[in-house]
Design a protein around this motif. Structure first.
Motif: not given
Length: 192
Positions: A46-48, A53-60, A64-65, A93-102
């Motif tokens: 959610i934080f990422s 704002k760099n989409k790559f960093s937000g997902y990777v 990676l963590v 699921a974690f990638a979709l969580m990032v998308l939800a936060a975005q």
């Protein structure tokens, strides 16, 4: 301007590193099962998704963590903690969580972060348990079997929800306080 952006990225990464460290301490607990799903990994997603704002960093970064902490847990607890049947559904699921936060956290405030956390945990529950249902022979491969899998996961998802809420509160409030004290942490470019 580049130095301000680098400082912001380093502070964001520091927040994430602290959460990773806390997850790695959980197996040292006398009752690991008590803390197993009470982790900050959902909060990292959610934080990422909210701050990078760099989409790559937000997902990777969250993926990676998750991978690094899974590998660490596998070393400490055994290889069943990494690359188990259906493991990739958890990563999805974690990638979709990032998308939800975005999508949901256009402006960081308590309501937006709370809603993104609830939606993210719901996504995690359904998608990761779909992988559990498909990857193991524990439940019949029927709609009723999937429902049974979801119901059985409620205690684990509640811990995941509580952990995500607590760590989100710490991470978001901490970073917002730092931003108010150090204006150089405010976003000035598309890097972070």
């Amino acid at each position: 301007m580049e130095r301000k952006s680098n400082t912001r990225v380093l502070v964001l990464l520091l927040f994430i590193a602290v959460v990773i460290g806390l997850r790695m301490l959980a197996p040292l607990s006398p009752d690991f099962k008590l803390f197993a799903n009470f982790s900050g990994l959902g909060a990292v997603a959610i934080f990422s998704g909210s701050y990078f704002k760099n989409k790559f960093s937000g997902y990777v970064l969250p993926i990676l963590v998750l991978l690094l902490s899974d590998l660490g847990l596998a070393l400490m607890m055994g290889e069943s903690y990494v690359f188990y049947p259906g493991w990739y559904y958890t990563y999805i699921a974690f990638a979709l969580m990032v998308l939800a936060a975005q999508i949901l956290v256009k402006k960081v405030n308590v309501a937006n972060v709370f809603v993104a956390t609830l939606v993210g945990v719901l996504i995690h529950w359904i998608v990761s348990d779909f992988g559990m249902w498909l990857g193991f022979d524990t439940y019949p491969k029927t709609l009723a079997g999937f429902w049974e899998c979801l119901v059985a996961a409620i205690p684990f998802e509640l811990k995941f929800l509580y952990g995500t809420l607590v760590y989100s509160a710490i991470m978001f409030m901490g970073f917002e306080v730092l931003k108010s004290k150090f204006p150089s942490l405010k976003q000035h470019s598309a890097i972070a």
